[in-house]
Design a protein around this motif. Structure first.
Motif, PDB file in Angstrom:
ATOM      1  N   GLN A 266       0.810  -1.216   0.000  1.00 32.96           N
ATOM      2  CA  GLN A 266       0.000   0.000   0.000  1.00 32.96           C
ATOM      3  C   GLN A 266       0.847   1.271   0.000  1.00 32.96           C
ATOM      4  OE1 GLN A 266      -2.729  -0.278   3.323  1.00 32.96           O
ATOM      5  NE2 GLN A 266      -3.489  -2.278   2.659  1.00 32.96           N
ATOM      6  N   GLY A 267       2.169   1.113   0.116  1.00 35.13           N
ATOM      7  CA  GLY A 267       3.040   2.277   0.175  1.00 35.13           C
ATOM      8  C   GLY A 267       3.579   2.680  -1.183  1.00 35.13           C
ATOM      9  N   LEU A 268       3.899   3.960  -1.337  1.00 39.28           N
ATOM     10  CA  LEU A 268       4.423   4.477  -2.597  1.00 39.28           C
ATOM     11  C   LEU A 268       5.791   3.882  -2.921  1.00 39.28           C
ATOM     12  CD1 LEU A 268       4.291   6.447  -4.992  1.00 39.28           C
ATOM     13  CD2 LEU A 268       5.234   8.222  -3.477  1.00 39.28           C
ATOM     14  N   ASP A 269       6.617   3.639  -1.906  1.00 38.51           N
ATOM     15  CA  ASP A 269       7.953   3.098  -2.138  1.00 38.51           C
ATOM     16  C   ASP A 269       7.905   1.776  -2.903  1.00 38.51           C
ATOM     17  OD1 ASP A 269       9.016   5.225  -0.720  1.00 38.51           O
ATOM     18  OD2 ASP A 269       9.003   4.148   1.179  1.00 38.51           O
ATOM     19  N   PHE A 270       6.953   0.935  -2.558  1.00 41.63           N
ATOM     20  CA  PHE A 270       6.797  -0.365  -3.203  1.00 41.63           C
ATOM     21  C   PHE A 270       6.616  -0.203  -4.710  1.00 41.63           C
ATOM     22  CE2 PHE A 270       4.317  -3.945  -4.726  1.00 41.63           C
ATOM     23  CZ  PHE A 270       4.886  -5.045  -4.092  1.00 41.63           C
ATOM     24  N   TRP A 271       5.801   0.747  -5.115  1.00 41.89           N
ATOM     25  CA  TRP A 271       5.479   0.924  -6.530  1.00 41.89           C
ATOM     26  C   TRP A 271       6.569   1.690  -7.269  1.00 41.89           C
ATOM     27  CZ3 TRP A 271       2.115  -2.366  -8.041  1.00 41.89           C
ATOM     28  CH2 TRP A 271       1.187  -2.841  -7.127  1.00 41.89           C
ATOM     29  N   LEU A 272       7.287   2.543  -6.561  1.00 38.56           N
ATOM     30  CA  LEU A 272       8.448   3.179  -7.189  1.00 38.56           C
ATOM     31  C   LEU A 272       9.502   2.143  -7.545  1.00 38.56           C
ATOM     32  CD1 LEU A 272       8.867   6.389  -4.967  1.00 38.56           C
ATOM     33  CD2 LEU A 272       8.043   6.277  -7.330  1.00 38.56           C
ATOM     34  N   LEU A 273       9.745   1.194  -6.647  1.00 39.51           N
ATOM     35  CA  LEU A 273      10.686   0.111  -6.937  1.00 39.51           C
ATOM     36  C   LEU A 273      10.209  -0.743  -8.109  1.00 39.51           C
ATOM     37  CD1 LEU A 273      11.587  -0.979  -3.291  1.00 39.51           C
ATOM     38  CD2 LEU A 273      13.215  -0.156  -5.006  1.00 39.51           C
ATOM     39  N   SER A 274       8.892  -0.985  -8.176  1.00 40.43           N
ATOM     40  CA  SER A 274       8.347  -1.781  -9.283  1.00 40.43           C
ATOM     41  C   SER A 274       8.549  -1.074 -10.613  1.00 40.43           C
ATOM     42  CB  SER A 274       6.856  -2.052  -9.057  1.00 40.43           C
ATOM     43  OG  SER A 274       6.652  -2.877  -7.931  1.00 40.43           O
ATOM     44  N   LEU A 275       8.344   0.243 -10.632  1.00 42.78           N
ATOM     45  CA  LEU A 275       8.541   1.015 -11.861  1.00 42.78           C
ATOM     46  C   LEU A 275       9.995   0.956 -12.316  1.00 42.78           C
ATOM     47  CD1 LEU A 275       7.764   3.064 -14.053  1.00 42.78           C
ATOM     48  CD2 LEU A 275       8.070   4.884 -12.350  1.00 42.78           C
ATOM     49  N   ILE A 276      10.921   1.089 -11.380  1.00 41.60           N
ATOM     50  CA  ILE A 276      12.346   1.046 -11.713  1.00 41.60           C
ATOM     51  C   ILE A 276      12.710  -0.323 -12.290  1.00 41.60           C
ATOM     52  CG2 ILE A 276      14.681   1.110 -10.735  1.00 41.60           C
ATOM     53  CD1 ILE A 276      13.533   3.130  -8.653  1.00 41.60           C
ATOM     54  N   GLN A 277      12.222  -1.381 -11.663  1.00 40.90           N
ATOM     55  CA  GLN A 277      12.522  -2.720 -12.165  1.00 40.90           C
ATOM     56  C   GLN A 277      11.892  -2.953 -13.533  1.00 40.90           C
ATOM     57  OE1 GLN A 277      12.676  -7.334 -10.714  1.00 40.90           O
ATOM     58  NE2 GLN A 277      11.580  -5.891  -9.449  1.00 40.90           N
ATOM     59  N   PHE A 278      10.681  -2.470 -13.733  1.00 46.76           N
ATOM     60  CA  PHE A 278      10.016  -2.601 -15.027  1.00 46.76           C
ATOM     61  C   PHE A 278      10.864  -1.995 -16.136  1.00 46.76           C
ATOM     62  CE2 PHE A 278       7.405  -0.691 -18.334  1.00 46.76           C
ATOM     63  CZ  PHE A 278       6.572  -1.737 -18.720  1.00 46.76           C
ATOM     64  N   ALA A 279      11.375  -0.799 -15.893  1.00 43.69           N
ATOM     65  CA  ALA A 279      12.150  -0.097 -16.921  1.00 43.69           C
ATOM     66  C   ALA A 279      13.492  -0.785 -17.178  1.00 43.69           C
ATOM     67  CB  ALA A 279      12.365   1.354 -16.501  1.00 43.69           C
ATOM     68  N   LEU A 280      14.226  -1.095 -16.116  1.00 39.64           N
ATOM     69  CA  LEU A 280      15.573  -1.652 -16.288  1.00 39.64           C
ATOM     70  C   LEU A 280      15.541  -3.058 -16.865  1.00 39.64           C
ATOM     71  CD1 LEU A 280      17.495  -0.452 -13.108  1.00 39.64           C
ATOM     72  CD2 LEU A 280      17.571   0.474 -15.409  1.00 39.64           C
ATOM     73  N   PHE A 281      14.696  -3.911 -16.321  1.00 34.94           N
ATOM     74  CA  PHE A 281      14.675  -5.290 -16.789  1.00 34.94           C
ATOM     75  C   PHE A 281      14.132  -5.386 -18.210  1.00 34.94           C
ATOM     76  CE2 PHE A 281      12.792  -9.459 -17.397  1.00 34.94           C
ATOM     77  CZ  PHE A 281      13.831 -10.296 -17.020  1.00 34.94           C
ATOM     78  N   GLY A 282      13.065  -4.632 -18.496  1.00 24.32           N
ATOM     79  CA  GLY A 282      12.494  -4.681 -19.839  1.00 24.32           C
ATOM     80  C   GLY A 282      13.486  -4.253 -20.894  1.00 24.32           C
ATOM     81  N   GLY A 283      14.261  -3.198 -20.610  1.00 23.16           N
ATOM     82  CA  GLY A 283      15.246  -2.735 -21.566  1.00 23.16           C
ATOM     83  C   GLY A 283      16.372  -3.729 -21.770  1.00 23.16           C
ATOM     84  N   ALA A 284      16.917  -4.250 -20.660  1.00 23.43           N
ATOM     85  CA  ALA A 284      18.031  -5.202 -20.767  1.00 23.43           C
ATOM     86  C   ALA A 284      17.597  -6.479 -21.468  1.00 23.43           C
ATOM     87  CB  ALA A 284      18.568  -5.524 -19.369  1.00 23.43           C
ATOM     88  N   LEU A 285      16.403  -6.972 -21.159  1.00 31.07           N
ATOM     89  CA  LEU A 285      15.898  -8.179 -21.805  1.00 31.07           C
ATOM     90  C   LEU A 285      15.757  -7.983 -23.308  1.00 31.07           C
ATOM     91  CD1 LEU A 285      14.678 -11.063 -21.346  1.00 31.07           C
ATOM     92  CD2 LEU A 285      12.448  -9.942 -21.251  1.00 31.07           C
ATOM     93  N   SER A 286      15.282  -6.809 -23.707  1.00 35.71           N
ATOM     94  CA  SER A 286      15.086  -6.547 -25.135  1.00 35.71           C
ATOM     95  C   SER A 286      16.408  -6.575 -25.893  1.00 35.71           C
ATOM     96  CB  SER A 286      14.387  -5.201 -25.329  1.00 35.71           C
ATOM     97  OG  SER A 286      15.227  -4.125 -24.947  1.00 35.71           O
ATOM     98  N   VAL A 287      17.472  -6.106 -25.258  1.00 34.65           N
ATOM     99  CA  VAL A 287      18.779  -6.094 -25.924  1.00 34.65           C
ATOM    100  C   VAL A 287      19.365  -7.501 -26.010  1.00 34.65           C
ATOM    101  CG1 VAL A 287      21.176  -5.336 -25.687  1.00 34.65           C
ATOM    102  CG2 VAL A 287      19.313  -3.710 -25.376  1.00 34.65           C
ATOM    103  N   ILE A 288      19.331  -8.244 -24.899  1.00 30.99           N
ATOM    104  CA  ILE A 288      19.907  -9.584 -24.887  1.00 30.99           C
ATOM    105  C   ILE A 288      19.183 -10.501 -25.870  1.00 30.99           C
ATOM    106  CG2 ILE A 288      20.171 -11.658 -23.476  1.00 30.99           C
ATOM    107  CD1 ILE A 288      22.292  -9.573 -23.000  1.00 30.99           C
TER     108      ILE A 288
END
Length: 450
Positions: free
Chosen positions: A245-267
């Motif tokens: 229910q906290g904002l921190d949880f979703w900020l971390l999710s957004l960061i992981q979404f961006a970083l992992f999605g980009g790296a996966l697309s390149v590999i």
């Protein structure tokens, strides 16, 4: 799609412990690779629909078990068992994972690939047997030290082992890069000796086990017995629903979404990326460079984040991580072979730093009560971010190809890379906000105090 079920792996870790996760993960991974292997030898007998269904199920089982039941189970257990050295221990564990990104393609090229090698079914059988056998062999060491007990910080011998381990992993990563470079240049022919040398380098860190002390002395044994019999302190942690229910949880999710999605697309698209730039033989080099910087950054940043935590917190390292990701995609958008390789280097640093920082960070932010469920629910965002690889990039690639089977030119991926760079810039803003929100206190302190 298996990542959608990530929270189930977290629940297994929290309720049954890491050994149960490793046993289940090793079995599912072996079954997954076996199913994929079955489709390669029985493809002429099975219908096309059943062949694809079995291959997809095998991929789901192998991918889910490797991430949610094996890799992250070990890292969570390490984070809880070594609170004074979380970054260093998790960094070495993650670096070992990273080196396999370069090792397994090397093993395929030099041992299994036809016409000299036995082919794909044998390769998949090797993966299945390795997953099952190694998983079971490591069970005695997979555990979380008793929660609530004080932990002893590493001594000189422990740090020496970490340094040796990091050096051996770096040697393997460099070896993979050198071999891939000469193979892409055409100056090296596939050779089994090269493949077996890579496997030997991967197994070399096991020699560290020979340096571990034997049974404790009688005085140490008595002290351990007293510690075990002493009253345990309560396990502190934030419940999962409270954390979500906290904002921190979703900020971390957004960061992981961006970083992992980009790296996966390149590999996953490295072969097409370098082919568009006119260097179709450089795909393995790009993957090896990504693996090299990913492995080195995991060890280095893990140690530095522990040693200099008073000056640079893990949240500061997280900002650095996201910035490297954005810069990497900006470099790749130039779409010449040199900028692609520089981008692969930066993305390796980004994804390497992220996964060594985020596991200890979530442990410190939310405690141990629902550690597995919170972290692996975060990982479920990887399922959504995979759409970048199988929807965004193909759409722009096919548009630039203009109906041709192969797209050549900067336009094949430039737009995609610029869009991902913009997403990483948004994630960078989220990382800065996360640091500002947690500069004085973490959710573990704020939420439990209420």
């Amino acid at each position: 799609m298996g990542m959608i079920a990530s929270p189930a792996g977290g629940a297994i870790y929290d309720t049954m412990g890491p050994r149960a996760s490793v046993v289940l993960g090793s079995c599912l991974m072996a079954v997954g690779y076996s199913l994929i292997g079955l489709t390669t030898v029985a493809g002429g007998v099975l219908s096309p629909t059943l062949t694809v269904a079995l291959a997809a199920l095998g991929s789901l089982l192998a991918g889910y078990s490797s991430e949610c039941l094996l890799d992250n189970t070990v890292c969570m257990a390490c984070s809880e068992s070594f609170p004074h050295n979380r970054g260093a221990v998790v960094g070495c564990a993650k670096a070992a994972v990273s080196t396999t990104n370069g090792l397994w393609p090397l093993v395929w090229d030099h041992i299994f690939d036809k016409p000299k090698g036995p082919g794909l079914p044998s390769y998949l059988a090797c993966l299945a047997m390795s997953s099952f056998g190694i998983g079971l062999l490591t069970l005695p060491g997979i555990k979380v030290l008793p929660r609530g007990e004080p932990r002893q910080a590493f001594d000189c011998q422990d740090h020496s082992r970490l340094i040796v381990l990091g050096t051996l992993l770096a040697a393997l990563a460099v070896y993979n890069v050198i071999v891939s470079f000469f193979l892409s240049e055409g100056s090296l022919e596939p050779s089994r000796a090269v493949g077996y040398s890579g496997i030997a380098l991967q197994m070399a860190p096991l020699a560290i086990l020979l340096t571990v002390r034997g049974s404790p002395s009688s005085e140490e044994l008595q002290a351990l017995k007293e510690e075990v019999s002493s009253p345990k302190r309560e396990v502190r942690g934030v419940p999962f629903l409270v954390a979500a229910q906290g904002l921190d949880f979703w900020l971390l999710s957004l960061i992981q979404f961006a970083l992992f999605g980009g790296a996966l697309s390149v590999i996953q698209n490295m072969a097409l990326i370098v082919e568009s730039a006119g260097h179709s033989s450089a795909a393995s080099l790009g993957v090896a460079l990504f693996s090299l910087t990913s492995a080195l950054s995991r060890v280095l940043v893990g140690i530095l984040s522990d040693k200099y935590s008073k000056y640079l917190t893990r949240l500061h390292w997280l900002i650095f991580t996201v910035a490297c990701g954005a810069l990497g995609f900006l470099w790749m958008s130039f779409m010449d072979i040199h900028s692609i390789m520089v981008g692969a280097l930066l993305l390796g640093v980004s994804i390497g730093c992220f996964f060594v920082i985020v596991v200890p960070l979530i442990n410190e932010m939310y405690g141990s009560l629902a550690f597995g469920k919170i972290w692996l629910t975060q990982m479920a965002s990887q399922s959504l971010s995979s759409m970048i690889s199988f929807l965004l990039l193909p759409a722009f690639y096919e548009g630039a190809a203009g109906g041709k089977a192969i797209c050549v030119g900067a336009g094949c991926f430039r737009t995609s890379f610029l869009l991902i760079a913009m997403l990483d810039i948004v994630a960078l803003a989220a990382a800065v906000l996360l640091q500002l929100r947690n500069s004085d206190s973490k959710p573990l302190t704020r939420l439990l105090s209420h």
